[in-house]
Write an enzyme that holds these catalytic residues in place. Structure first.
Site, PDB file in Angstrom:
ATOM      1  N   HIS A 152       2.503  -2.898   5.564  1.00  0.00           N
ATOM      2  CA  HIS A 152       1.825  -1.755   5.118  1.00  0.00           C
ATOM      3  C   HIS A 152       1.549  -1.119   3.313  1.00  0.00           C
ATOM      4  CE1 HIS A 152      -1.075   1.556   6.855  1.00  0.00           C
ATOM      5  NE2 HIS A 152      -0.384   2.516   5.838  1.00  0.00           N
ATOM      6  N   GLU A 153       2.429  -0.768   3.043  1.00  0.00           N
ATOM      7  CA  GLU A 153       3.120  -0.109   2.304  1.00  0.00           C
ATOM      8  C   GLU A 153       2.408  -1.054   0.598  1.00  0.00           C
ATOM      9  OE1 GLU A 153       1.854   2.450   2.557  1.00  0.00           O
ATOM     10  OE2 GLU A 153       3.383   2.923   4.090  1.00  0.00           O
ATOM     11  N   HIS A 156      -1.177  -1.523   0.982  1.00  0.00           N
ATOM     12  CA  HIS A 156      -1.974  -0.542  -0.619  1.00  0.00           C
ATOM     13  C   HIS A 156      -1.733  -1.027  -2.059  1.00  0.00           C
ATOM     14  CE1 HIS A 156      -2.590   2.275   2.645  1.00  0.00           C
ATOM     15  NE2 HIS A 156      -1.538   2.364   2.837  1.00  0.00           N
TER      16      HIS A 156
END
Length: 250
Positions: A152-153, A156
């Site tokens: 997920h990160e 980003h």
């Protein structure tokens, strides 16, 4: 010649031998661990610190294994490198977090575009000053949870690298949250069941939308949840369909 201070025939001399010292040291470590587990003879602060250190060691072990062996993370890290963004292992850090549950982002949304809902706060992307990922040691329920959190990160980070995201721009923030929740495994059916959310129609889309709205709403630049929902709706079609660097949803 300096005379020896110990007498080979003296039984007490064995306590100062290397093997005797090692046994005594091992016993002290065992005794200390027993105290920390039971709480007898130690303070609450000492027990908390010991638990934090244990959780960090476990988190670091899982992180290292996943970075080397997870197809998802290996793929993401490769494409970050191809995009000109190296992610050294030391930039993915296991740290103790204040509370396992939170209803908002960490203190600075500019450094955390990924606030959690009311589930375990597992991690955050910290774009300043050099780009890092924070993993909340002790807040993971499985190795797969660590994997999806890092993924997920990394989404980003990929968006930051490729598209120069302005985290104060709600549309930018919304798009990256849609992509991160869509591509990381955060919205798998089994993960939603663990959250107590069961849906039989468009479960994945509903999860991605809900989590993106929650994250954008916690951005201090967002005036209200209605503004967060509007930002997500405005970019939904293009950002949900954008699976880069994947060919399809993982």
């Amino acid at each position: 010649m300096v005379p020896s201070s110990s007498n080979p025939g003296d039984p007490s001399s064995s306590s100062t031998s290397p093997s005797g010292s090692e046994n005594l040291s091992a016993f002290h470590r065992f005794l200390r661990k027993a105290q920390l587990v039971s709480g007898i003879g130690v303070t609450a602060e000492e027990r908390t610190k010991d638990l934090e250190e244990l959780n960090i060691r476990r988190c670091e072990k899982m992180k290292k294994e996943l970075i080397d062996t997870s197809p998802l993370l290996v793929f993401m890290l490769k494409h970050l490198r191809l995009s000109g963004c190296q992610v050294p292992e030391q930039n993915i850090v296991c740290v103790p977090c204040a509370s396992p549950f939170t209803s908002a982002a960490s203190t600075n949304s500019a450094s955390n575009p990924h606030p959690s809902e009311t589930q375990l706060h597992a991690g955050a992307y910290l774009p300043f000053p050099h780009g890092a990922i924070k993993l909340c040691a002790g807040h993971f329920f499985s190795k797969q949870h660590v994997e999806s959190t890092i993924a997920h990160e990394l989404v980003h980070m990929f968006d930051e690298c490729r598209f120069k995201v302005d985290w104060q721009n709600l549309r930018h923030h919304a798009c990256s949250e849609i992509r991160a929740n869509n591509l990381s495994g955060d919205c798998k059916y089994t993960r939603e069941m663990r959250r107590g959310i069961i849906s039989f129609t468009k479960q994945h889309q509903a999860c991605v939308r809900r989590r993106a709205i929650t994250s954008v709403a916690a951005n201090p630049a967002c005036p209200s949840p209605a503004h967060a929902e509007r930002a997500v709706n405005e970019v939904w079609d293009s950002c949900f369909a954008d699976t880069r660097p994947f060919d399809e949803i993982y």
